[in-house]
Design a protein around this motif. Structure first.
Motif, PDB file in Angstrom:
ATOM      1  N   GLN A  62       0.810  -1.216   0.000  1.00 31.07           N
ATOM      2  CA  GLN A  62       0.000   0.000   0.000  1.00 31.07           C
ATOM      3  C   GLN A  62       0.848   1.272   0.000  1.00 31.07           C
ATOM      4  O   GLN A  62       0.313   2.370   0.105  1.00 31.07           O
ATOM      5  CB  GLN A  62      -0.966  -0.009   1.181  1.00 31.07           C
ATOM      6  CG  GLN A  62      -2.038  -1.085   1.038  1.00 31.07           C
ATOM      7  CD  GLN A  62      -2.946  -1.182   2.241  1.00 31.07           C
ATOM      8  OE1 GLN A  62      -2.559  -1.691   3.289  1.00 31.07           O
ATOM      9  NE2 GLN A  62      -4.161  -0.698   2.103  1.00 31.07           N
ATOM     10  N   SER A 120      -3.694  -6.663   1.263  1.00 29.94           N
ATOM     11  CA  SER A 120      -3.672  -5.746   0.127  1.00 29.94           C
ATOM     12  C   SER A 120      -2.772  -6.320  -0.955  1.00 29.94           C
ATOM     13  O   SER A 120      -2.163  -7.385  -0.785  1.00 29.94           O
ATOM     14  CB  SER A 120      -3.158  -4.368   0.560  1.00 29.94           C
ATOM     15  OG  SER A 120      -1.798  -4.483   1.001  1.00 29.94           O
ATOM     16  N   HIS A 153      -8.674  -5.032   4.824  1.00 25.35           N
ATOM     17  CA  HIS A 153      -8.022  -3.758   5.118  1.00 25.35           C
ATOM     18  C   HIS A 153      -8.835  -2.868   6.047  1.00 25.35           C
ATOM     19  O   HIS A 153      -8.282  -2.237   6.953  1.00 25.35           O
ATOM     20  CB  HIS A 153      -7.747  -3.016   3.811  1.00 25.35           C
ATOM     21  CG  HIS A 153      -7.234  -1.611   3.979  1.00 25.35           C
ATOM     22  ND1 HIS A 153      -6.112  -1.314   4.730  1.00 25.35           N
ATOM     23  CD2 HIS A 153      -7.696  -0.425   3.507  1.00 25.35           C
ATOM     24  CE1 HIS A 153      -5.897  -0.013   4.701  1.00 25.35           C
ATOM     25  NE2 HIS A 153      -6.846   0.556   3.979  1.00 25.35           N
ATOM     26  N   GLN A 179      -1.978   0.386  -5.678  1.00 29.32           N
ATOM     27  CA  GLN A 179      -2.423  -0.705  -4.809  1.00 29.32           C
ATOM     28  C   GLN A 179      -3.890  -1.059  -5.010  1.00 29.32           C
ATOM     29  O   GLN A 179      -4.676  -0.310  -5.592  1.00 29.32           O
ATOM     30  CB  GLN A 179      -2.252  -0.270  -3.357  1.00 29.32           C
ATOM     31  CG  GLN A 179      -3.169   0.918  -3.023  1.00 29.32           C
ATOM     32  CD  GLN A 179      -2.989   1.444  -1.625  1.00 29.32           C
ATOM     33  OE1 GLN A 179      -3.604   0.947  -0.694  1.00 29.32           O
ATOM     34  NE2 GLN A 179      -2.140   2.453  -1.497  1.00 29.32           N
ATOM     35  N   ASP A 214      -6.811  -2.101  -2.164  1.00 27.00           N
ATOM     36  CA  ASP A 214      -7.236  -2.366  -0.791  1.00 27.00           C
ATOM     37  C   ASP A 214      -8.071  -3.638  -0.805  1.00 27.00           C
ATOM     38  O   ASP A 214      -9.097  -3.716  -1.491  1.00 27.00           O
ATOM     39  CB  ASP A 214      -8.120  -1.232  -0.254  1.00 27.00           C
ATOM     40  CG  ASP A 214      -7.336   0.002   0.133  1.00 27.00           C
ATOM     41  OD1 ASP A 214      -6.099  -0.056   0.151  1.00 27.00           O
ATOM     42  OD2 ASP A 214      -7.987   1.026   0.435  1.00 27.00           O
TER      43      ASP A 214
END
Length: 332
Positions: A94, A323, A104, A98, A100
């Motif tokens: 992250q 992630s 997360h 990225q 999520d």
């Protein structure tokens, strides 16, 4: 499967309000389920030239990372003779472009992550792999991308966004952006151009602005203290927290959303009751992409006056992962 509007959601007993866990108790894909083979095949119709455009930053960018995350480290080592080398990465996925994942961000008031996943499931490696990044990786992400170029619209209309504050891109802004691009932002079932399973991509201009600054200027913002709440020192442009935005994001049935900004939504939230992360990730199972490099894609879309494209991503195959680096590509 019937896809209910947000106003018609009826969570089961014990589920949070606004919850849409509609794909079964064992589901780990959420709205990625909307990327059916039929829809993925249809998305290929957007490809005209076959040009590929990668959407990820180098792993060591931005400099420094946001939210106090560690910087990427590369270690290159010889393997006995000077003709052979190997490398080792040390990184937080992250800290750069990225995804999520569903582990997360929880629905804060209930503590639930997507589909009833708990903190205990995530923190104890012997308990569960539920909703880890391996589920997305085993399937892959592919579909029709839809770019809304807010940055281009703002520049053309002499709008001056504030990139390093929780400046809000409103639902009306997105409607106006879409209109200038020849897009009706209503769902197809309401007579618009948004198709079920589309991947919504919003270019705010954040990265273009960040890349115009020196390392020291970026550091003055990226290294501010991070704490959840209205006084968070980490402050970034993004989409607004409003009922109109919630209805749009839910009822359009995007399979994922992404942007070039650090949190997709305006950060910190303007609404004391929720973050969009709670709704998208925990309650609706909609992946969020952040810090995507959209500059080349935006230029190409403007050049050909077509704002849809084929988008594919292969998330990192990490069991229990929270992630992933974006690993995303547009094919136009």
């Amino acid at each position: 499967m019937e896809l209910p509007l947000r106003k018609d959601l009826r969570p089961k007993s014990g589920e949070p309000e606004d919850c849409a866990w509609i794909w079964g108790s064992d589901d780990e894909l959420g709205r990625l389920n909307l990327q059916t083979p039929e829809r993925v095949k249809k998305a290929l119709e957007t490809v005209i030239s076959g040009e590929t455009i990668t959407l990820g930053l180098p792993f060591d960018q931005p400099v420094p990372p946001c939210y106090g995350r560690p910087a990427f480290k590369l270690d290159i080592t010889p393997k006995g003779v000077k003709y052979t080398y190997e490398d080792t990465y040390e990184m937080n996925p992250q800290s750069t472009s990225q995804w999520d994942g569903f582990r997360h961000f929880s629905h804060v008031s209930s503590g639930y992550f997507y589909n009833g996943t708990t903190s205990e499931d995530i923190s104890d490696p012997s308990t569960s792999t539920k909703c880890g990044m391996q589920a997305w990786a085993a399937r892959g992400i592919a579909g029709r991308g839809l770019l809304l170029d807010y940055a281009r619209y703002a520049e053309a209309n002499n709008i001056k966004p504030v990139f390093y504050d929780n400046y809000q891109i409103s639902y009306d802004d997105l409607v106006n952006v879409a209109r200038t691009q020849g897009i009706d932002l209503r769902p197809e079932r309401q007579g618009g151009d948004v198709q079920i399973g589309d991947i919504l991509v919003i270019r705010s201009g954040f990265l273009k602005n960040a890349n115009s600054l020196t390392d020291e200027q970026r550091a003055a913002h990226h290294l501010q203290p991070h704490n959840h709440g209205p006084d968070d020192g980490q402050r970034y442009i993004g989409v607004e927290q409003s009922d109109e935005m919630l209805d749009f994001l839910h009822d359009s049935y995007f399979s994922a959303v992404a942007g070039d900004q650090p949190a997709f939504e305006a950060w910190p939230s303007h609404n004391k009751d929720y973050y969009l992360h709670e709704k998208l990730l925990a309650l609706w199972g909609c992946p969020i992409g952040e810090l995507w490099d959209l500059e080349k894609l935006a230029e190409k879309c403007a050049e050909r006056k077509q704002w849809t494209f084929f988008l594919a991503s292969t998330p990192n195959h990490v069991k229990r992962g929270v992630s992933s680096t974006a690993n995303a590509m547009a094919i136009v």
